[in-house]
Write an enzyme that holds these catalytic residues in place. Structure first.
Site, PDB file in Angstrom:
ATOM      1  N   HIS A 429       2.310  -0.103 -10.995  1.00  0.00           N
ATOM      2  CA  HIS A 429       2.060  -0.792  -9.720  1.00  0.00           C
ATOM      3  C   HIS A 429       0.719  -0.366  -9.137  1.00  0.00           C
ATOM      4  O   HIS A 429      -0.077  -1.212  -8.698  1.00  0.00           O
ATOM      5  CB  HIS A 429       3.188  -0.476  -8.740  1.00  0.00           C
ATOM      6  CG  HIS A 429       2.948  -0.995  -7.353  1.00  0.00           C
ATOM      7  ND1 HIS A 429       3.568  -2.128  -6.866  1.00  0.00           N
ATOM      8  CD2 HIS A 429       2.157  -0.544  -6.340  1.00  0.00           C
ATOM      9  CE1 HIS A 429       3.152  -2.352  -5.623  1.00  0.00           C
ATOM     10  NE2 HIS A 429       2.302  -1.393  -5.282  1.00  0.00           N
ATOM     11  N   GLU A 430       0.461   0.929  -9.127  1.00  0.00           N
ATOM     12  CA  GLU A 430      -0.778   1.418  -8.527  1.00  0.00           C
ATOM     13  C   GLU A 430      -2.001   0.982  -9.325  1.00  0.00           C
ATOM     14  O   GLU A 430      -2.998   0.527  -8.760  1.00  0.00           O
ATOM     15  CB  GLU A 430      -0.731   2.942  -8.390  1.00  0.00           C
ATOM     16  CG  GLU A 430       0.345   3.455  -7.453  1.00  0.00           C
ATOM     17  CD  GLU A 430       0.302   2.798  -6.084  1.00  0.00           C
ATOM     18  OE1 GLU A 430      -0.805   2.440  -5.627  1.00  0.00           O
ATOM     19  OE2 GLU A 430       1.364   2.617  -5.482  1.00  0.00           O
ATOM     20  N   HIS A 433      -3.277  -2.449  -8.732  1.00  0.00           N
ATOM     21  CA  HIS A 433      -4.164  -2.671  -7.587  1.00  0.00           C
ATOM     22  C   HIS A 433      -5.624  -2.666  -8.047  1.00  0.00           C
ATOM     23  O   HIS A 433      -6.442  -3.458  -7.556  1.00  0.00           O
ATOM     24  CB  HIS A 433      -3.955  -1.595  -6.526  1.00  0.00           C
ATOM     25  CG  HIS A 433      -2.738  -1.800  -5.692  1.00  0.00           C
ATOM     26  ND1 HIS A 433      -2.531  -2.926  -4.934  1.00  0.00           N
ATOM     27  CD2 HIS A 433      -1.644  -1.013  -5.485  1.00  0.00           C
ATOM     28  CE1 HIS A 433      -1.385  -2.837  -4.292  1.00  0.00           C
ATOM     29  NE2 HIS A 433      -0.816  -1.683  -4.616  1.00  0.00           N
TER      30      HIS A 433
END
Length: 633
Positions: A429-430, A433
């Protein structure tokens, strides 16, 4: 826009949070019936970090007029006043201002081949840190060069070939003297990619003694070996070094989201062609730690902004095998495992995204772009057990050419506390980004996901990739998934609803965004739509759960990877700060560019199911939903 976007997993402050494993790549020597692992060099090195070094050198005298090599040399002399050594001709000053000087210990004019000393000098000319593996035992009193009672180098070559079952024909080998003390090159051999070589050197043995050996170098393609053959008995091989490094990681394998889905396993050389320098080199320097071209992973217990001198596990043989158990506490007790897991997951996602097109020119995270476009010097800085927070994670994305930074926190939601690095979905998820911020608006613009709705989609893309990657062969469109459930110690996870194709389980529609005011809430709506899209494409094209996609003419041949590819391509097509409607249209355009709109109606049906169909309209306060399909569908 030379901005920087920092995106987190959760809204802050956070209140109470009520594929199969990859196959191991066998070493070529193992396939020849020889276990090269049994010949590895013993580990002898010690390291004194900057804090410890500062205390040690207080009593030492250094001149401010010395250059950094002279200062380093004085340190070695003062540390081992009775030892002989030479300066290795590879010293340099890094871009961080640290000078690096290396030394090799000698005995009777011969190198002790596994006795090294490295000194790091700071910008002010002071010793910053140092490490060494110098031999501290008794040096043989007799100089072997006097009586020359050692074997012929040709016998050593034949001994190496026999012991390791090498594909080298050495019956007609002849030794030719080359530059250097007792250095030879062999003529009359076949089977090696270059002429084998031999050098007479000492070697530290596991028992703390020195052995006089011939270091026989043979490049046979899959293995480039330094074989230490005893100089008195050519039948004895003490140790072997392979320049063709096989790295091994004991981790939760790609596709396992967290400790509830499996156990750590050892995985060897997991990189793909997307990392031509492997994960432990940037094409210029090889790193025996969790550092390479794509990422640099370390712990950061203080939560500080510096990282280059933070702790990382060291492994000269690239074997990152560390213990972990569900009951281990505190998380710092297994930091080696945590850092290794974070490094593995980050690199694995880098390689997957690269295969989809997030490459150098697209603004990916790499130190060395290999003249393939984009700006380099921007690997991902990934901090494990970062002390700047708890129960969350974040990723800072500057423009292309500046490193991204991921901070993974410990979670206090369970006893013992849990480490977010062990939940792959959070790491993915990170990192996503960084993907979306580099692609949306172009690599030089980090401000294109700053609006509420576009920022929400930034969160949604992260959840989508995390969920898509964890799919299992047994899953169907009726399978539901949470986000962050293990770290949060909550089976429902950290989102309002599970990701599900079932409208009763997850009722989110496009118009649901009208009542939402926080990016993670909006992101859940977007990720829900993408989850439906993925399953629609899987039903149309089938699903594969292999670690790497199979492409034909640039098109992934299974629905899961096709969804990931189309979603990513859409990011680069959409405008700066897009809304849901524009992002949907960009995915449709991505399919047009990739497959000539072969999936047009499948995509429309997936979005229409959640109210983002033909005729849906954006208005910041009053979005209009539609379940209709366009003409032709």
């Amino acid at each position: 826009m030379h901005g920087l976007l920092l995106a987190g997993l959760l809204a802050l402050p956070m209140n109470v949070l009520a594929h199969p494993a990859e196959q191991h790549a066998s070493n070529v020597l193992s396939r020849r019936g020889v276990d090269i692992e049994s010949f590895r060099l013993p580990l002898k090195a010690k390291y004194m970090d900057s804090d410890a070094a500062a205390q040690k050198i207080q009593a030492m005298s250094f001149s401010k007029d010395d250059d950094y090599v002279s200062t380093a040399t004085k340190l070695v002399k003062s540390t081992f006043p009775k030892s002989t050594f030479r300066v290795v001709d590879d010293h340099y000053t890094g871009t961080n201002g640290i000078g690096h000087v290396h030394f090799k210990q000698t005995a009777h004019g011969l190198d002790i081949d596994n006795s090294d000393f490295n000194v790091n000098i700071d910008r002010d000319g002071k010793v910053f840190s140092f490490g060494n593996s110098f031999f501290t035992g008794e040096i043989p009193k007799e100089n072997p060069m006097v009586k020359r009672a050692f074997s012929d180098p040709v016998k050593a070559l034949k001994g190496a070939v026999k012991a390791l079952n090498l594909p080298v024909k050495s019956d007609n080998a002849k030794a030719k003297t080359t530059a250097g003390k007792e250095s030879f090159e062999f003529m009359g051999t076949t089977g090696a990619l270059s002429a084998p070589k031999a050098n007479l050197v000492y070697l530290q043995k596991e028992d703390g003694t020195l052995a006089l050996t011939w270091r026989v170098e043979t490049d046979v393609g899959d293995n480039w070996l330094l074989t230490y053959v005893d100089a008195h008995n050519s039948e004895t091989v003490h140790n072997v070094v392979d320049y063709v490094a096989s790295a091994e990681f004991k981790v939760f394998a790609w596709g396992l989201n967290d400790p509830t889905e499996g156990n750590p396993t050892s995985i060897r050389d997991p990189w793909t062609d997307s990392s031509p320098y492997t994960w432990h080199s940037d094409g210029m320097t090889k790193y025996p730690t969790t550092r390479g071209n794509n990422a640099i992973a370390q712990d950061n217990p203080t939560g500080g902004s510096t990282y280059i001198n933070n702790y990382r596990p060291q492994s000269p043989n690239l074997i990152f095998n560390y213990p972990w158990s569900p009951t281990a506490t505190p998380p710092s007790s297994y930091k080696d495992f945590s850092i290794t897991q974070l490094f593995y997951t980050t690199n694995r996602f880098h390689d997957l995204l690269y295969s989809f097109g997030f490459n150098e020119a697209a603004g990916n995270f790499q130190v060395n772009n290999g003249n393939k476009g984009g700006r380099g010097n921007d690997f991902a800085i990934v901090n494990a057990q970062d002390g700047s927070g708890t129960n969350n994670a974040n990723f800072a994305t500057p423009p292309d050419g500046s490193p991204g930074r991921m901070r993974m926190y410990n979670w206090t939601t369970a006893r013992p506390n849990r480490d977010g690095c062990l939940e792959a979905g959070i790491v993915i998820h990170e990192y996503a980004h960084g993907l979306s911020n580099r692609l949306c608006g172009g690599p030089a613009n980090s401000g294109c996901l700053n609006a509420l709705e576009s920022g929400g989609m930034g969160e949604g893309w992260g959840d989508f990739y995390a969920t898509a990657i964890r799919l299992k062969p047994r899953d169907t469109k009726d399978t539901n998934y949470s986000m962050g459930a293990w770290a949060a110690n909550n089976p429902k996870g950290i989102r309002a609803y599970l990701y599900s194709t079932n409208l009763q389980t997850n009722p989110y529609m496009y118009t649901s965004v009208n009542s939402l005011r926080e990016v993670h809430q909006i992101g859940t709506v977007w990720a829900t739509m993408l989850y439906d899209l993925m399953w629609a494409l899987i039903e149309a094209h089938g699903g594969t759960y292999s670690a790497n996609p199979v492409f034909r003419n640039g098109v992934p041949q299974d629905g899961r990877h096709l969804a990931m590819k189309l979603v990513m391509d859409g990011m680069a097509l959409q405008p700066c700060n897009p809304n849901f409607v524009q992002a949907r249209d960009a995915i449709l355009d991505a399919d047009r560019a990739l497959t000539n709109s072969a999936n047009k109606c499948t995509i429309w049906k997936a979005f229409a199911k959640r109210g983002l169909g033909y005729g849906a309209k954006y208005d910041a306060r009053n979005r209009t939903g539609s379940n209709r399909l366009p003409p032709g569908c």
